[in-house]
Structures are given as structure tokens and as C-alpha cells.
Design an enzyme around this catalytic site. Structure first.
Site, mmCIF file in Angstrom:
data_model
loop_
_atom_site.group_PDB
_atom_site.id
_atom_site.type_symbol
_atom_site.label_atom_id
_atom_site.label_comp_id
_atom_site.label_asym_id
_atom_site.label_seq_id
_atom_site.Cartn_x
_atom_site.Cartn_y
_atom_site.Cartn_z
ATOM 1 N N ARG A 108 -5.715 -4.924 -0.631
ATOM 2 C CA ARG A 108 -4.481 -4.153 -0.400
ATOM 3 C C ARG A 108 -4.874 -2.819 0.216
ATOM 4 O O ARG A 108 -5.745 -2.124 -0.298
ATOM 5 C CB ARG A 108 -3.726 -3.888 -1.701
ATOM 6 C CG ARG A 108 -2.713 -2.753 -1.538
ATOM 7 C CD ARG A 108 -1.815 -2.543 -2.717
ATOM 8 N NE ARG A 108 -0.852 -3.607 -2.820
ATOM 9 C CZ ARG A 108 0.291 -3.505 -3.510
ATOM 10 N NH1 ARG A 108 0.598 -2.394 -4.134
ATOM 11 N NH2 ARG A 108 1.126 -4.515 -3.570
ATOM 12 N N HIS A 135 3.468 -8.133 3.877
ATOM 13 C CA HIS A 135 3.254 -8.329 2.431
ATOM 14 C C HIS A 135 3.431 -9.821 2.123
ATOM 15 O O HIS A 135 4.367 -10.233 1.445
ATOM 16 C CB HIS A 135 4.246 -7.465 1.653
ATOM 17 C CG HIS A 135 3.896 -7.267 0.206
ATOM 18 N ND1 HIS A 135 2.751 -7.795 -0.376
ATOM 19 C CD2 HIS A 135 4.526 -6.577 -0.792
ATOM 20 C CE1 HIS A 135 2.713 -7.446 -1.654
ATOM 21 N NE2 HIS A 135 3.778 -6.714 -1.929
ATOM 22 N N GLN A 138 3.952 -11.447 -1.453
ATOM 23 C CA GLN A 138 5.289 -11.112 -1.969
ATOM 24 C C GLN A 138 6.321 -12.151 -1.524
ATOM 25 O O GLN A 138 7.227 -12.529 -2.267
ATOM 26 C CB GLN A 138 5.679 -9.716 -1.458
ATOM 27 C CG GLN A 138 7.056 -9.247 -1.889
ATOM 28 C CD GLN A 138 7.098 -8.819 -3.337
ATOM 29 O OE1 GLN A 138 6.278 -8.021 -3.768
ATOM 30 N NE2 GLN A 138 8.037 -9.351 -4.096
ATOM 31 N N ASP A 231 14.231 -2.433 -0.825
ATOM 32 C CA ASP A 231 12.886 -1.931 -1.135
ATOM 33 C C ASP A 231 12.976 -0.405 -1.117
ATOM 34 O O ASP A 231 14.003 0.154 -0.682
ATOM 35 C CB ASP A 231 11.894 -2.460 -0.067
ATOM 36 C CG ASP A 231 10.448 -2.083 -0.349
ATOM 37 O OD1 ASP A 231 10.149 -1.604 -1.467
ATOM 38 O OD2 ASP A 231 9.598 -2.265 0.558
ATOM 39 N N CYS A 272 11.381 -6.032 -4.466
ATOM 40 C CA CYS A 272 9.959 -6.321 -4.705
ATOM 41 C C CYS A 272 9.399 -5.458 -5.833
ATOM 42 O O CYS A 272 8.411 -5.832 -6.439
ATOM 43 C CB CYS A 272 9.157 -6.151 -3.420
ATOM 44 S SG CYS A 272 9.370 -4.530 -2.663
ATOM 45 N N ARG A 317 5.350 -13.475 -8.801
ATOM 46 C CA ARG A 317 4.160 -13.015 -8.053
ATOM 47 C C ARG A 317 2.910 -13.713 -8.586
ATOM 48 O O ARG A 317 2.024 -14.096 -7.832
ATOM 49 C CB ARG A 317 3.978 -11.491 -8.188
ATOM 50 C CG ARG A 317 5.080 -10.625 -7.623
ATOM 51 C CD ARG A 317 5.232 -10.744 -6.132
ATOM 52 N NE ARG A 317 3.990 -10.592 -5.393
ATOM 53 C CZ ARG A 317 3.343 -9.431 -5.201
ATOM 54 N NH1 ARG A 317 3.846 -8.313 -5.638
ATOM 55 N NH2 ARG A 317 2.205 -9.384 -4.514
#
Ligand code: CP
Ligand code: NVA
Length: 337
Positions: A108, A135, A138, A231, A272, A317
Site C-alpha cells: 500500500r 484500490h 476493495q 468515500d 470503503c 475485505r
């Protein structure tokens, strides 16, 4: 056959076909079921996984850690300040060293180029745990959550509200287009997705039949929405932008009026996470004091309301990341997708 996924990296959704993404989503549902029933699935026994984090994380880090342990692998967290990467050692050299010790690497960070370079030089599967551009892990959780709620993905109307050019918006648009989901981006013109992202999504949409729309008009995109998704207004690395984003994005907040405008009882709300829905965070409190806004991208009412599914989404996730690691590293028999 049998090697559709083995040794592949998961860097961006565009590298995977619709059938491959659908397989990963369905395999995640299977692994979730095994976990709930207490059936072991230790496909990565004896393997070692490196978890590289330049940016902070709760869900992604926790998901990779628990998923690795459930699969029988050992996860090792390597934070930005723990290793030489960037400051004393190049990405290429770091990749070559880690690839000799670890069987798989999660990364990441900021740059998509860096995660691609890690994959190129490490010789082991690399999984993108978020960059400024995409992402992808996700997305598997998000579309699994949509499928759990509606029983299908094709033809679902998903509206993403807010910063239309961040990693999550980019990924939702392209992944939805691959999967046949009608993705609408509801954001101010200043924050519309980049032209190349829209073109990529449109090309996939042509194949899948998805209907893609980018608009700053609620009346054009919200009515008929099955999923409202938002988000944060300010992503990691942009923390100096709160003032301009609050001013720009206030009309794009997910609130009860927007839910009512969608007009569907079955509507679900996704995020998310982390979310700014009150002032119980340092940034939330700061923004309230400076700009008089106590709820940012979503109101507390919607966040805690009957449509909310973001904690299911957060749990997913773990199951989806597990599917990616098992499929790319577990020598599974996957004859054809
Ligand atoms: N959604 C997500 O990636 O959360 P974290 O930043 O906590 O990993
Ligand atoms: N767009 C957000 C996503 C966090 C999971 C960020 O990059 O900070």
C-alpha cells in the site's frame, strides 16, 4: 490448465477478465462460508507474506493479516519507517531481496509505478493494497457485498458520490464496467475522473453492456440507484485540501434527501471506510471547528440507518483478500474461468 491465477499479481482490475473477477468474488463467498462453518482452508501452509505499508490502514492490514493466518501463512508487517525502501534502497533492490524471502507481497502506498516495479522485480505475486490510482482489493469486497444483497451484479445501478477522481472512484468505475454494473459518478466537474479512466471504463462497458455516466446533476444520476457509495472528501496524502474539498463537495454529501431521491426501498449504502459522519475524530473535529461542517461525505443518520451495509463490506475485505492470496499462491485447481 489449472494455472489461471497461479503466480499472478493483483495490481489493477483492468488486468483481469470479467470471468476472472466473478470467480474471485464467488470464491470469496465460498471462503466466507467455510470460515463461518469452522472448516479449515490452509492453502498457504508454510508460506511467508510481506505486508508493506507506506500509508496507514486499519481494514487492509487487518484483512491481510487474518486472511494469511487463516490460510496457514505467516504475515510480516513492514511499515514505512521500518525498512530501507525509498530512503536508502531502491524499489528494484528491495523487490529482489523480499522476493527471495517471501512468497507474496502486499503493498500500500502512493505510486502505482512502485507496486508495478515490486511485481516486476520480486518474482512473486504482488497484491495492490491501495495506491493513488487504484484500490483493487476493495472492489472485490464491494461487489461481493452488492451481490450478497441483490443476488446479482449485472444491471445494478451504483452511484458513487463525492471525489470522482480518487482511487476508489477510479476502481469502482472500471471494475463496474467490467462486471456489467451501471456505474454513475456524481461529483463536481472539478473532480470528474480523468479522461483516460473514463475511456478505459467505456471500452469495458461496451463489452459488458454496462451504462456509464459522469454528472454533477443529482436528478440525472440518483433516481433509481440501487447502491449509493461514497468515500472521504480528502484522501491520504491530500490532507492540506480540506478547505477546498468541503466547499466543493458539500452538495454531494450522502444524506436522507439523496436516499429519498433514489426512491428505492432496497437501496444499500456503501462506504470503503474510514468515514467522517460525526465529529468523533481528530479531522472531523477540526473541520467542524474551522468550517462549521459536522458531517462530511455521509450524515450520521444514513451511516447508522437501515440501508447501511458498510460493516458487512468491511468484513468482506478479509474474505476477498483471502481469495486473491489463495488463488494466486495456493496451487488451486481452477481448470477454467
Ligand atoms: N477501506 C480501506 O482500505 O480501509 P483502510 O484504509 O483502513 O485499510
Ligand atoms: N480514497 C481513500 C480510500 C481509503 C481507503 C484514500 O485514499 O485515502
Amino acid at each position: 490448465m489449472g494455472q489461471v491465477f497461479q503466480n499472478r499479481s493483483f495490481l489493477a482490475e483492468k488486468d483481469f477478465t470479467r470471468a476472472e473477477l466473478e470467480y474471485l468474488i464467488d470464491f470469496s463467498a465460498h471462503l466466507k462460508d467455510l470460515k463461518k462453518r469452522g472448516i479449515l482452508h490452509r492453502y498457504l501452509e508454510g508460506k511467508n507474506i510481506a505486508l508493506l505499508f507506506e500509508k496507514t490502514s486499519t481494514r487492509t492490514r487487518a484483512a491481510f493479516t487474518v486472511a494469511a493466518v487463516d490460510l496457514g501463512a505467516h504475515p510480516e508487517y513492514l511499515g514505512a519507517n521500518d525498512i530501507q525502501l525509498g530512503k536508502k534502497e531502491s524499489t528494484e533492490d528491495t523487490a529482489k531481496v523480499l522476493g527471495r524471502m517471501f512468497d507474496g507481497i502486499e503493498f500500500r502506498g502512493f505510486s502505482q509505478e512502485m507496486v508495478e516495479e515490486l511485481a516486476e522485480y520480486s518474482g512473486v505475486p504482488v497484491w495492490n493494497g491501495l495506491t493513488d490510482a487504484w484500490h483493487p482489493t476493495q472492489m472485490l469486497a464491494d461487489y461481493l457485498t452488492v451481490k450478497e444483497n441483490f443476488g446479482r451484479l449485472e444491471g445494478i445501478n451504483l452511484v458513487y458520490c463525492g471525489d470522482g477522481r480518487n482511487n476508489v472512484a477510479n476502481s469502482l468505475l472500471v471494475t463496474g464496467a467490467i462486471l456489467g454494473v451501471n456505474v454513475r459518478i456524481f461529483s463536481p466537474k472539478e473532480l470528474f475522473p480523468a479522461q483516460e479512466v473514463v475511456e478505459l471504463a467505456e471500452a469495458f462497458a461496451k463489452e459488458s453492456g454496462a451504462d456509464i455516466l459522469i454528472s454533477d446533476q443529482a436528478a440525472e444520476v440518483i433516481p433509481g440507484a440501487d447502491v449509493l457509495y461514497t468515500d472521504v472528501w480528502v484522501s491520504m496524502g491530500e490532507e492540506d485540501k480540506f478547505k477546498e474539498r468541503v466547499a466543493l463537495l458539500k452538495p454531494y454529501q450522502v444524506n436522507q434527501d439523496l436516499v429519498d431521491l433514489a426512491g428505492k426501498e432496497e437501496l444499500i449504502f456503501l462506504h470503503c471506510l474510514p468515514a467522517f459522519h460525526d465529529t468523533n475524530t481528530v479531522y472531523g473535529k477540526d473541520v467542524a471547528e474551522k468550517f462549521g461542517v459536522e458531517e462530511m461525505e455521509v450524515t450520521d443518520e444514513v451511516f447508522r440507518g437501515p440501508h447501511a451495509r458498510h460493516f458487512d463490506q468491511a468484513e468482506n475485505r478479509m474474505h476477498t483478500i483471502k481469495a486473491v492470496m489463495a488463488a494466486t499462491l495456493g496451487n488451486l485447481f481452477i481448470p477454467k474461468v
